[in-house]
Design a protein around this motif. Sequence first.
Motif, PDB file in Angstrom:
ATOM      1  N   THR A  43       0.931  -1.305  -0.256  1.00  0.00           N
ATOM      2  CA  THR A  43       0.016   0.016   0.185  1.00  0.00           C
ATOM      3  C   THR A  43       0.838   1.232  -0.080  1.00  0.00           C
ATOM      4  O   THR A  43       1.666   1.266   1.016  1.00  0.00           O
ATOM      5  N   GLN A  96      -3.704   8.664  -7.629  1.00  0.00           N
ATOM      6  CA  GLN A  96      -4.936   8.608  -7.602  1.00  0.00           C
ATOM      7  C   GLN A  96      -5.196   8.240  -5.979  1.00  0.00           C
ATOM      8  O   GLN A  96      -6.247   7.375  -5.775  1.00  0.00           O
ATOM      9  N   LEU A 149      -2.984   3.586  -2.582  1.00  0.00           N
ATOM     10  CA  LEU A 149      -3.410   2.591  -3.458  1.00  0.00           C
ATOM     11  C   LEU A 149      -2.792   1.172  -2.862  1.00  0.00           C
ATOM     12  O   LEU A 149      -1.582   1.024  -2.412  1.00  0.00           O
ATOM     13  N   ASP A 176      -5.830  -5.024  -3.979  1.00  0.00           N
ATOM     14  CA  ASP A 176      -7.191  -4.480  -4.156  1.00  0.00           C
ATOM     15  C   ASP A 176      -7.056  -3.677  -5.675  1.00  0.00           C
ATOM     16  O   ASP A 176      -8.376  -3.745  -6.371  1.00  0.00           O
ATOM     17  N   TRP A 177      -6.317  -2.765  -5.940  1.00  0.00           N
ATOM     18  CA  TRP A 177      -6.560  -2.064  -7.391  1.00  0.00           C
ATOM     19  C   TRP A 177      -6.351  -3.026  -8.308  1.00  0.00           C
ATOM     20  O   TRP A 177      -7.086  -2.937  -9.230  1.00  0.00           O
ATOM     21  N   LYS A 220      -4.312  -3.604 -16.668  1.00  0.00           N
ATOM     22  CA  LYS A 220      -4.078  -2.301 -15.947  1.00  0.00           C
ATOM     23  C   LYS A 220      -2.655  -2.035 -15.787  1.00  0.00           C
ATOM     24  O   LYS A 220      -1.726  -2.909 -15.685  1.00  0.00           O
ATOM     25  N   ILE A 247       0.604   0.546 -14.354  1.00  0.00           N
ATOM     26  CA  ILE A 247       0.709   1.329 -13.241  1.00  0.00           C
ATOM     27  C   ILE A 247       2.382   1.633 -13.157  1.00  0.00           C
ATOM     28  O   ILE A 247       3.183   0.780 -13.626  1.00  0.00           O
ATOM     29  N   PRO A 267      -2.401   5.189 -12.403  1.00  0.00           N
ATOM     30  CA  PRO A 267      -1.722   5.503 -11.366  1.00  0.00           C
ATOM     31  C   PRO A 267      -0.227   5.590 -11.402  1.00  0.00           C
ATOM     32  O   PRO A 267       0.209   4.743 -12.053  1.00  0.00           O
TER      33      PRO A 267
END
Length: 213
Positions: A13, A18, A21, A25-26, A65, A67, A95
Motif C-alpha cells: 500500500t 490516484q 493504493l 485491491d487495485w 491495468k 501502473i 496511477p
Amino acid sequence: MSLKILDTFPDFTQESTQGPLNFYDWAGDSWVVLFSHPKDFTPVCTTELGAVAKLKPEFDKRNVKAIGLSVDAVAQHLAWAGDIERTQGAALNFPLIADVDRRVATLLDLIHPNASDTNTVRSVFVVDPAKRVRLTLTYPASTGRNFDELLRTIDSLQLTDAHKVATPADWHQGDDVIILPSLGADEAKALFPAGWTEHTPYLRTVPQPEAAD
C-alpha cells in the motif's frame, strides 16, 4: 531477492496520483503491467508514460491495468503529468506510485547499488490475475521500453494459458502456434482434429486456436 517468473508478486500500500493504493485491491482480477522509473522529469520516461497512456484501449481489450512507480512525491508526479500531456499528447490515465521512502522499490529489489543507491532501475513486471510474475524486463537508462512487445507477450501468455500451445519466435496474433511437446498424438488429435504440420516429432504447428474456431 529478485522476483522470478511464477513468483507471487508482493502486495503493498503506497501513495499514488490516484490516492492511497493497495496493489492487490487495485489490481483485482486484471493483468497488470508495472514499470518503474528512476525519478520524475526524465526524458526517456516522459515518452514512455505518454506511450502507455495512448495504449489504454489496447490494455483494456486484454484486461490489463498499467501502473508506474517513481521515487518522487505525488506533487512532483502531478507536475510531471502536465509535461507528459503537453509533450506527448496524452494525459496520464493510470496511477503513478509515489515511492518517496523507496519502500516499494526495496520490496521489488529495484535499487541497484552499482547504478544508484537511491533511484530505481527501469524494470517492467507483467503480473497475472493470480498475482504471479509472468514477465520481467530491465532496460538501460538510455533505451526506451517497447510496449508493443509487452502487448505481444501478454497476447502470448493469455493464449497459451487458455490452450495447450506455445508461441514461436516473432509470433504475433493470428500466426501459427506450436503444440506442446508434452501432448501425445491421441490428445493432440482430440484438441486439434483438423490436424497439424509436423516439422519434427517435437515441433508441430497449427493455426492459432481462436483463428481456427
